[in-house]
Scaffold this motif. Structure first.
Motif, PDB file in Angstrom:
ATOM      1  N   VAL A   9       0.821  -1.201   0.000  1.00 41.72           N
ATOM      2  CA  VAL A   9       0.000   0.000   0.000  1.00 41.72           C
ATOM      3  C   VAL A   9       0.849   1.243   0.000  1.00 41.72           C
ATOM      4  CG1 VAL A   9      -1.745   1.246   1.276  1.00 41.72           C
ATOM      5  CG2 VAL A   9      -1.822  -1.233   1.207  1.00 41.72           C
ATOM      6  N   GLN A 203      -8.256   2.483  -0.715  1.00 45.34           N
ATOM      7  CA  GLN A 203      -8.793   1.494   0.212  1.00 45.34           C
ATOM      8  C   GLN A 203      -9.278   2.136   1.508  1.00 45.34           C
ATOM      9  OE1 GLN A 203     -10.416  -1.305   1.021  1.00 45.34           O
ATOM     10  NE2 GLN A 203      -8.825  -2.583   0.107  1.00 45.34           N
ATOM     11  N   TYR A 205      -9.458   1.488   5.233  1.00 46.09           N
ATOM     12  CA  TYR A 205      -8.780   0.592   6.166  1.00 46.09           C
ATOM     13  C   TYR A 205      -9.375   0.585   7.563  1.00 46.09           C
ATOM     14  CZ  TYR A 205      -4.965   0.147   2.802  1.00 46.09           C
ATOM     15  OH  TYR A 205      -4.226  -0.128   1.685  1.00 46.09           O
ATOM     16  N   GLN A 219      -7.102   5.472   2.197  1.00 46.13           N
ATOM     17  CA  GLN A 219      -5.701   5.331   1.794  1.00 46.13           C
ATOM     18  C   GLN A 219      -5.047   6.673   1.489  1.00 46.13           C
ATOM     19  OE1 GLN A 219      -5.281   2.494  -1.335  1.00 46.13           O
ATOM     20  NE2 GLN A 219      -3.078   2.765  -1.559  1.00 46.13           N
ATOM     21  N   ALA A 248      -1.908   6.896   4.703  1.00 46.49           N
ATOM     22  CA  ALA A 248      -3.177   6.182   4.865  1.00 46.49           C
ATOM     23  C   ALA A 248      -3.605   6.162   6.334  1.00 46.49           C
ATOM     24  CB  ALA A 248      -3.041   4.759   4.340  1.00 46.49           C
TER      25      ALA A 248
END
Length: 391
Positions: A9, A203, A205, A219, A248
């Motif tokens: 990531v 994303q 998270y 992210q 992120a």
């Protein structure tokens, strides 16, 4: 972390973080709803004297249903040489039998027990939810699926393939929220309604709920806030996007009147819930802040900088005697259980992979999901109330 389990990531310090292990304390949890405090109340925890030891990876194949010695007697005391599970036993190949100095069990401690091992996911479990009033347990994984488990039989009754990597999963009331790239899916278990909450970049998270607001960490470093609405066709309206992190956002928790966010930029930010303004930035870590939890006058945080054994996730709950216990998942494939406020160790849980998800449930239940896709259901030995009945 296993490099085969997910995409890289973002690079943080000396770590390439692959499928970020996650934990989101439930706001209703007594540890997560206590006062978080400001900068003056932020305290770090010194690294424990016990070191982490890596264990072999692989799929969990059997359950140590109770903490017993190899001769069948209860393991009430643990020798110094049996501080960890036998790697060979975990792989089904220990030939020493009674002569093995290590534990032939998935846990150490006599105040909780392993209720069931739920198998179905093929990659890391990233969220577990037991919606209120439901007899179904929901689990999300980086394999892109949500499994729906029957609480009475322990069987997977439905597999929902979302077609993309799941970064987080939580529930609040009858709602289940699933974090995906660029969207949060919201499902109502009572009405069967589902909605797509758009706005995240990258994303999702981490998620948490405070009052009528859903927060989601993305992210790109932003935290999106949706307000509940009874007047709009869509019951969730995007209120704002909180900016400030440069990496992120991978952990969120709620203290008294504050939202705390941890990021891959190594910082923790404190936001006032009334104004949604950042009021403090905490710079105590040197790497990604993996998990946060509020307890008493303390904000506890764990990071990849190894300030707490290379900790991955936190969770807190009361035991059957109403004592506070901190669950600390570490990168040695173990969960360390500590009494608070003494931080005396009172047990350990072992796994075939890093435990990335720890969630508490009703009736003394708690759930752990690891990087191999294994989902375990545990319960306190003397708990009362609703208990998951699984085969």
């Amino acid at each position: 972390m296993a490099g085969s389990e997910a995409k890289t990531v973002q690079k943080s310090s000396n770590h390439d973080v692959k499928h970020l292990p996650r934990k989101r304390p439930n706001p209703s949890n007594s540890l997560a709803s206590a006062t978080g405090g400001g900068v003056s109340e932020y305290k770090s925890i010194e690294e424990s004297s016990s070191s982490c030891t890596s264990t072999d990876s692989g799929n969990m194949e059997e359950i140590g249903a109770s903490s017993k010695c190899s001769d069948g007697s209860e393991d009430k005391t643990v020798n110094k040489s049996s501080n960890k599970a036998c790697d060979y036993w975990m792989s089904g190949s220990c030939i020493k039998g009674d002569g093995c100095q290590f534990l032939h069990s998935w846990f150490r401690g006599d105040w909780f027990s392993l209720l069931a091992n739920l198998k179905g996911h093929t990659e890391a479990v990233c969220g577990v939810a037991l919606p209120s009033g439901s007899d179904k347990l929901y689990s999300g994984s980086s394999d892109g699926t949500v499994h729906v488990w029957d609480c009475h039989t322990g069987q997977s009754t439905r597999v929902i393939n979302l077609g993309d990597e799941i970064g987080s999963l939580i529930s609040e009331g009858p709602w289940v929220f699933v974090g995906l790239p660029n969207v949060v899916k919201a499902w109502n278990m009572e009405t069967a309604a589902d909605y797509n909450l758009n706005g995240p970049v990258g994303q999702v998270y981490a998620m948490t709920v405070s009052s009528d607001t859903l927060f989601a960490g993305a992210q790109d470093g932003s935290i999106l806030a949706w307000k509940g609405s009874t007047e709009s066709p869509n019951p969730f309206e995007l209120a704002t996007s909180l900016k400030g992190h440069t990496g992120a956002v991978i952990s969120l928790t709620i203290g008294r009147d504050r939202l705390y966010s941890g990021s891959m930029d190594s910082t923790i930010r404190a936001w006032e819930l009334d104004t949604l303004q950042c009021i403090h930035t905490l710079n105590g870590h040197a790497d990604a802040v993996m998990s946060l939890i509020c307890w008493d006058d303390y904000l506890l945080s764990c990071s990849l900088d190894r300030t707490i054994k290379g900790a991955i996730a936190f969770c807190g709950m009361h035991d059957a005697k109403d004592k506070l216990v901190l669950f600390c998942s570490c990168n040695d494939n173990s969960i360390y259980l500590y009494d608070l406020p003494s931080f005396n160790e009172r047990g350990r849980i072992f796994s075939k992979g890093e435990v990335r998800t720890i969630e508490t449930g009703p009736g003394g239940l708690f759930f752990t999901g690891d990087g191999t896709g294994s989902l375990n259901v545990w319960k306190l030995a003397e708990s009362h109330g609703r208990v998951l009945q699984v085969a």
